[in-house]
Enzyme design. Structure first.
Site, PDB file in Angstrom:
ATOM      1  N   LYS A  41       0.846  -1.244   0.047  1.00 16.16           N
ATOM      2  CA  LYS A  41       0.032   0.071   0.031  1.00 16.16           C
ATOM      3  C   LYS A  41       1.016   1.289   0.087  1.00 16.16           C
ATOM      4  O   LYS A  41       1.487   1.556   1.002  1.00 16.16           O
ATOM      5  CB  LYS A  41      -1.069  -0.106   1.160  1.00 16.16           C
ATOM      6  CG  LYS A  41      -1.805   1.307   0.791  1.00 16.16           C
ATOM      7  CD  LYS A  41      -2.374   1.746   2.497  1.00 16.16           C
ATOM      8  CE  LYS A  41      -1.542   2.862   2.887  1.00 16.16           C
ATOM      9  NZ  LYS A  41      -1.519   4.030   2.080  1.00 16.16           N
ATOM     10  N   GLY A  43       5.551   7.628   9.838  1.00 11.52           N
ATOM     11  CA  GLY A  43       5.583   8.432  10.800  1.00 11.52           C
ATOM     12  C   GLY A  43       5.352   7.407  12.335  1.00 11.52           C
ATOM     13  O   GLY A  43       4.819   6.654  12.164  1.00 11.52           O
ATOM     14  N   THR A  73       1.674   6.739  13.501  1.00 11.53           N
ATOM     15  CA  THR A  73       1.355   5.590  12.727  1.00 11.53           C
ATOM     16  C   THR A  73       1.805   4.179  13.109  1.00 11.53           C
ATOM     17  O   THR A  73       1.033   3.448  13.113  1.00 11.53           O
ATOM     18  CB  THR A  73       1.529   6.041  11.103  1.00 11.53           C
ATOM     19  OG1 THR A  73       1.264   7.338  10.972  1.00 11.53           O
ATOM     20  CG2 THR A  73       0.363   5.100  10.374  1.00 11.53           C
ATOM     21  N   GLY A  74       3.286   4.207  13.251  1.00 12.33           N
ATOM     22  CA  GLY A  74       3.801   3.057  13.560  1.00 12.33           C
ATOM     23  C   GLY A  74       3.453   2.469  14.795  1.00 12.33           C
ATOM     24  O   GLY A  74       3.368   1.332  15.021  1.00 12.33           O
ATOM     25  N   GLU A 111       9.942   1.640  10.243  1.00 13.38           N
ATOM     26  CA  GLU A 111      11.164   2.672   9.842  1.00 13.38           C
ATOM     27  C   GLU A 111      10.504   3.704  10.018  1.00 13.38           C
ATOM     28  O   GLU A 111       9.704   4.313   9.221  1.00 13.38           O
ATOM     29  CB  GLU A 111      11.545   2.506   8.422  1.00 13.38           C
ATOM     30  CG  GLU A 111      12.589   1.322   7.923  1.00 13.38           C
ATOM     31  CD  GLU A 111      13.883   1.310   8.417  1.00 13.38           C
ATOM     32  OE1 GLU A 111      14.311   2.098   8.965  1.00 13.38           O
ATOM     33  OE2 GLU A 111      14.382   0.251   8.623  1.00 13.38           O
ATOM     34  N   CYS A 165      13.729  11.606   6.258  1.00 11.27           N
ATOM     35  CA  CYS A 165      13.690  11.071   7.685  1.00 11.27           C
ATOM     36  C   CYS A 165      14.931  11.289   8.425  1.00 11.27           C
ATOM     37  O   CYS A 165      15.224  11.623   9.361  1.00 11.27           O
ATOM     38  CB  CYS A 165      13.325   9.370   7.625  1.00 11.27           C
ATOM     39  SG  CYS A 165      14.443   8.626   6.787  1.00 11.27           S
ATOM     40  N   GLU A 225      10.158  16.347  14.991  1.00  8.24           N
ATOM     41  CA  GLU A 225      10.373  16.476  13.529  1.00  8.24           C
ATOM     42  C   GLU A 225       9.537  17.313  12.688  1.00  8.24           C
ATOM     43  O   GLU A 225       8.283  17.025  12.722  1.00  8.24           O
ATOM     44  CB  GLU A 225      10.055  14.834  13.123  1.00  8.24           C
ATOM     45  CG  GLU A 225      10.410  14.589  11.727  1.00  8.24           C
ATOM     46  CD  GLU A 225      10.300  12.983  11.068  1.00  8.24           C
ATOM     47  OE1 GLU A 225       9.187  12.521  11.626  1.00  8.24           O
ATOM     48  OE2 GLU A 225      11.156  12.303  10.538  1.00  8.24           O
TER      49      GLU A 225
END
Ligand SMILES: NC(=O)c1ccc[n+]([C@@H]2O[C@H](COP(=O)([O-])OP(=O)(O)OC[C@H]3O[C@@H](n4cnc5c(N)ncnc54)[C@H](O)[C@@H]3O)[C@@H](O)[C@H]2O)c1
Ligand SMILES: C[N+](C)(C)CC=O
Length: 490
Positions: A176, A230, A233-234, A251, A285, A386
């Site tokens: 996705k 991000g 979400t991780g 990651e 990143c 970030e």
């Protein structure tokens, strides 16, 4: 390329059951560049079922590794053949300069080539068994059905880090891409089909994170989830993946320090400090957004940096001489602007930028001026969070230990840099920096042979290198008793 594009499920290009579509926007001028079907849980489930069947029938996993490797290397060749078209699409979709996109495509072909070559190099391992008259070996097998979710900033590059090792090791997969930037991933699925990846082995579902992504993360027919994106979400994915204890590779983000010692090659350090942050408008990143500069050279360094950065040419990624394109979206631009406000409120000094450009040519795009904050301290949000935009914060230090302490003062641990001509000092710092990658007199360099990933909250697991392929395998110990005898215990 047909820009009314589709999902790729079980070897067929299919549309969505519903009429839902998503418009893909050029961040340079907000023009609609494509309309794609918006998938949901239903397409995700269909693709998962196809990948499950393709894995369970064993054909791909049992295809000789040399043959799988040849297909993966063929994908590399096709990417090289279509490099210009891919670079064009990537720049159209992300706003990055076409020069950057061309570089990405070379890297991507290199990743497919690297894993294609590695495919048949693992013959397992013989273990010295402590048991008389026995043999003991370890073999590596594919994990199974892999869900792969990618971000918008390096769409195809991040996809390649997942697709190539998964295919090389005999897994099946559902990818996705970010719903904002799916174009090059769609194109590469066409190339994978052309290269001979069998039906059902690699599936593509377009759509949003909270529908398609959430289904991939929580569906019990998915054995592994590999995510780049991000941190928040991780965390959600990690939680959803616990439902069937999926293997997990994350990651995530970074807030990467770049330590500049007074004895560094000054011009090199200024040049790399810029390169470290402003490629792709800071949407990287591993951007070296936290400059940590030795106090004695602070003023000279900042002045040199400001002089160079204020000459940057912003514009269309397709225009000769453009050095920095727009941010990805209006929403992201607003987030970056908010961080500038935060920095000012926190007491940092705005040395450059801090706003949208006034140039009338840039008003249709999501542009933001390259921005430098000085007088920054480690407790500030702009130093800790970030921003994912073209913003540098500058902190100062007096002693080596202090520089390392500042560098490590972060929830992240993705990457960092050290600039000095004292090699012992550089090695001492590198040894103490808590990050997955440390560059010495360099910044933002990566290649297929070396692992990539984060310490701390920057992630779990590694991509690239041999570790990147190991993520896609399970180890199995096979023990054989060569002289079996009853135990006579019971
Ligand atoms: N560590 C690395 O190598 C690396 C590389 C590139 C980008 N990143 C990070 O990615 C982030 C920027 O990318 P982004 O804004 O696209 O990140 P994001 O987390 O918003 O989205 C990434 C992907 O996750 C999907 N997603 C969103 N919600 C989901 C959910 N609930 N379940 C499953 N999937 C979901 C999105 O649709 C997208 O495909 C930055 O933090 C950046 O540092 C990290
Ligand atoms: C991993 N990298 C550096 C290619 C892209 C990060 O956003």
């Amino acid at each position: 390329m047909d820009l009314t594009l589709k999902h790729y499920i079980n070897g067929k290009w299919v549309s969505t059951d519903s009429d839902d579509t998503r418009r893909i926007i050029n961040p340079y001028n907000q023009e609609v560049i494509a309309v794609v079907p918006e998938g949901n849980e239903s397409e995700a489930k269909e693709a998962i079922a196809a990948a499950r069947e393709a894995f369970d029938n064993g054909e791909w996993a049992n295809t000789p590794a040399t043959e799988r490797g040849s297909i993966v290397k063929k994908i590399a060749e096709l990417i090289e053949r279509d490099k210009e078209e891919l670079a064009y699409l990537e720049s159209l979709d992300t706003g990055k300069t076409v020069e950057e996109s061309r570089g990405d495509m070379e890297d991507i072909a290199g990743v497919f080539r690297y894993y294609g070559e590695l495919a048949d190099k693992d013959g397992g391992e013989l273990i010295e068994s402590p048991v008389p008259n026995s043999s003991s070996k370890v073999v590596h097998e594919p994990v199974g059905v892999c869900g792969q979710i990618t971000p918008w900033n390096y769409p195809l590059l991040q996809a390649s880090w997942k697709l190539a090792p998964a295919l090389a090791t005999g897994n099946t997969l559902i990818m996705k891409p970010s719903e904002i930037t799916p174009l090059t991933t769609i194109k590469v699925f066409e190339l994978m089909e052309e290269a001979g990846v069998p039906a059902g082995v690699a599936n593509l579902v377009l759509g949003a994170g909270d529908t398609v992504g959430a289904e991939l993360s929580s569906n019990t027919d998915v054995d592994l989830i590999s995510f780049t994106g991000g941190i928040e979400t991780g965390k959600k994915i990690m939680q959803a993946a616990s439902v069937n204890v999926k293997k997990l590779a994350l990651e995530l983000g970074g807030k990467n320090p770049n330590i500049i010692f007074a004895d560094a090659d000054f011009d090199l350090a200024v040049d790399q400090a810029m390169n470290g942050v402003f490629f792709h408008a800071g949407q990287i990143c591993s951007a070296g957004t936290r400059l940590i500069v030795e106090e004695t050279i602070h003023d000279e360094f900042v002045n040199a940096l400001v002089e160079r950065v204020k000459k940057f040419k912003l514009g269309s990624g397709f225009e000769e001489g453009t050095q920095m394109g727009p941010l990805i979206s209006a929403e992201h631009l607003a987030k970056v602007e908010k961080y500038v406000e935060t920095g000012i409120n926190e007491g940092a000094t705005l040395a450059l930028g801090g706003s949208r450009p006034e140039d009338p040519r840039l008003q249709q795009g999501f542009f933001f001026l390259p921005t430098i904050f000085t007088d920054c301290t480690t407790d500030m949000d702009i130093v800790q969070e970030e921003t994912f935009g073209p913003i540098i914060t500058v902190e100062t230090f007096r002693a080596e230990e202090e520089a390392v302490k500042l560098a490590n003062d972060s929830i992240y641990g993705l990457a960092g840099g050290v600039f000095t001509n004292d090699i012992s000092k550089a090695e001492r710092c590198a040894a103490k920096m808590r990050m997955g990658t440390v560059w010495i007199n360099e910044f933002n360099l990566y290649f297929p042979h070396a692992p990539w990933g984060g310490f701390k909250q920057s992630g779990i697991g590694r991509e690239l290198g041999k570790l990147g392929i190991e993520e896609y395998t399970e180890s199995k110990h096979i023990f054989q008793n060569l002289k079996p005898e009853p135990l006579n215990w019971f």
